[in-house]
Design an enzyme around this catalytic site. Structure first.
Site, PDB file in Angstrom:
ATOM      1  N   TRP A  58      -7.022-129.054   0.838  1.00  0.00           N
ATOM      2  CA  TRP A  58      -7.931-129.282  -0.298  1.00  0.00           C
ATOM      3  C   TRP A  58      -8.880-130.430  -0.018  1.00  0.00           C
ATOM      4  O   TRP A  58     -10.066-130.367  -0.362  1.00  0.00           O
ATOM      5  CB  TRP A  58      -7.142-129.513  -1.585  1.00  0.00           C
ATOM      6  CG  TRP A  58      -6.344-128.305  -1.960  1.00  0.00           C
ATOM      7  CD1 TRP A  58      -4.990-128.204  -2.034  1.00  0.00           C
ATOM      8  CD2 TRP A  58      -6.853-126.993  -2.269  1.00  0.00           C
ATOM      9  NE1 TRP A  58      -4.618-126.926  -2.375  1.00  0.00           N
ATOM     10  CE2 TRP A  58      -5.736-126.173  -2.523  1.00  0.00           C
ATOM     11  CE3 TRP A  58      -8.128-126.442  -2.351  1.00  0.00           C
ATOM     12  CZ2 TRP A  58      -5.870-124.815  -2.857  1.00  0.00           C
ATOM     13  CZ3 TRP A  58      -8.266-125.096  -2.679  1.00  0.00           C
ATOM     14  CH2 TRP A  58      -7.141-124.306  -2.929  1.00  0.00           C
ATOM     15  N   LYS A  80      -1.772-126.725 -12.340  1.00  0.00           N
ATOM     16  CA  LYS A  80      -0.579-127.207 -11.646  1.00  0.00           C
ATOM     17  C   LYS A  80       0.383-127.926 -12.600  1.00  0.00           C
ATOM     18  O   LYS A  80       1.572-127.776 -12.493  1.00  0.00           O
ATOM     19  CB  LYS A  80      -0.962-128.150 -10.501  1.00  0.00           C
ATOM     20  CG  LYS A  80      -2.024-127.604  -9.553  1.00  0.00           C
ATOM     21  CD  LYS A  80      -1.498-126.545  -8.622  1.00  0.00           C
ATOM     22  CE  LYS A  80      -2.585-125.719  -7.948  1.00  0.00           C
ATOM     23  NZ  LYS A  80      -3.568-126.451  -7.167  1.00  0.00           N
ATOM     24  N   ASP A 140      -9.036-136.281  -6.483  1.00  0.00           N
ATOM     25  CA  ASP A 140      -8.571-134.960  -6.900  1.00  0.00           C
ATOM     26  C   ASP A 140      -7.088-135.134  -7.237  1.00  0.00           C
ATOM     27  O   ASP A 140      -6.265-135.354  -6.349  1.00  0.00           O
ATOM     28  CB  ASP A 140      -8.768-133.973  -5.740  1.00  0.00           C
ATOM     29  CG  ASP A 140      -8.138-132.612  -6.008  1.00  0.00           C
ATOM     30  OD1 ASP A 140      -7.542-132.415  -7.079  1.00  0.00           O
ATOM     31  OD2 ASP A 140      -8.248-131.728  -5.119  1.00  0.00           O
TER      32      ASP A 140
END
Ligand SMILES: *Cc1c(COP(=O)(O)O)cnc(C)c1O
Length: 357
Positions: free
Chosen positions: A99, A190, A166
């Site tokens: 990511w 998540k 993030d």
């Protein structure tokens, strides 16, 4: 059969969040209407948005000069919105895996991207160390929890320049010092809500300083000025997010979430270390509490499929490792009870008794 949901994302939500969302789909606030069919400008939905944003402030101790946005998108959307809104000439990024790498690729189109640390050569089994943060960069971007590789920064980085993070997969799992950041963002799926939603925490005075043209929908300032209601927001995920935020508050807040995360992680990592058939994939000091990655020792790898079938028969779902890493990954987000982790640990013990050489 009771299911123990270890999926990495979308992932486990508290049962009562799912039930109250289901109730609101059928009959929202006793209005005789579904949350799916009411105007986002209605008083009832406005109250959902307002409470969700104010619970963000309360639970994460977000200072007054920050705004919480709940927007359509997902973390990948913010990989693009972040440099659009904050990258003037140069930004520093840490490369900690899948990511982080995508965020870097996206930012590269907007200016100079200085990748000041990377653990790529170590196959991302640890976090980068010994990097130097350039004082002239606009911000330092990092991924607090690396969902794919199972590494995590358990504390906010010390930095002379503003941080952007993030936090898709560890938001609300520990207290954070928001004042160190100009922007914190993530996809909701998540630890918070169903997919389709981004959360963005942004410091107001960091916005509106770009020379470049920012398309309206990508301009955080537009969304800040319209209090997250510039256009139709993803109403259902926001409704669910509110239920999760209420649940976190009722359970005692992010400190309690952190204590539980530590307890779950210790239980599972201890078993991985004790068990003669398995081994962890991440160096001890960088191990994630959210995504716990492990593999069979080389002499047992051919038993992977059998272990997945064995655990599935016990209701354990979603522990197959990411396609880039193989092995196993047990994601232990806020809603995972310690009893679920115990079921997995017991299954690992039983499997060892049957198969250890
Ligand atoms: C899942 C994940 C993403 C991608 O999120 P999308 O909402 O699918 O774009 C980005 N970063 C991290 C850390 C993630 O876990």
């Amino acid at each position: 059969m009771v299911k123990h949901n270890f999926y990495a994302g979308p992932s486990i939500l508290p049962r009562e969040v799912i039930e109250s969302t289901a109730d609101a789909v059928l009959n929202f606030n006793d209005s005789g209407l579904s949350v799916l069919e009411i105007s986002h400008r209605s008083k009832d939905f406005q109250a959902v948005m307002d409470e969700a944003r104010s619970l963000f402030h309360e639970l994460l101790s977000i200072p007054e000069n920050y705004t919480v946005l709940l927007l359509g998108g997902g973390a990948s959307m913010e990989f693009c919105r972040v440099p659009f809104n904050f990258l003037k000439t140069k930004a520093a990024y840490l490369d900690t895996g899948t990511w982080a790498h995508k965020a870097i690729q996206e930012a590269a189109a907007f200016g100079e991207v200085d990748v000041i640390g990377s653990s790529k050569d170590q196959k991302y089994k640890c976090l980068p160390k010994g990097y130097v943060i350039p004082a002239d960069a606009d911000y330092l971007h990092y991924t607090t929890n690396n969902t794919v590789y199972g590494t995590e920064f358990l504390e906010d980085i010390e930095s002379p320049i503003p941080l952007i993070a993030d936090m898709s997969s560890d938001i609300f799992s520990r207290p954070i010092d928001v004042s160190k950041y100009i922007c914190i963002y993530g996809g909701a799926q998540k630890n918070l809500a169903p997919s389709g939603l981004s959360f963005i925490i942004v410091r107001n005075d960091a916005l509106g300083k770009m020379q470049r043209h920012i398309p309206t929908i990508l301009d955080y300032k537009v969304h800040v000025d319209k209090e997250s209601m510039f256009h139709t927001p993803p109403a259902l995920p926001i409704y669910s997010a509110l239920q999760t935020l209420r649940w976190i508050k009722k359970e005692g807040g992010v400190k309690v979430m952190q204590d539980r995360a530590i307890e779950r992680a210790e239980l599972l990592y201890n078993e991985i270390e004790r068990n003669a058939m398995f081994e962890g994939t991440v160096v001890k000091e960088d191990r994630s509490r959210m995504n716990i990655c492990f593999v069979f020792k080389p002499e047992y790898v051919e038993l992977e499929k059998e272990f997945l079938d064995f655990t599935l028969a016990k209701g354990i779902v979603g522990i197959k490792g990411h396609r880039t890493t193989g092995g196993f990954r047990a994601s232990c987000y806020n809603a995972m009870p310690i009893s679920g982790v115990q079921v997995l640990v017991d299954a690992m013990k039983e499997f060892e008794q049957k198969h250890v050489k």
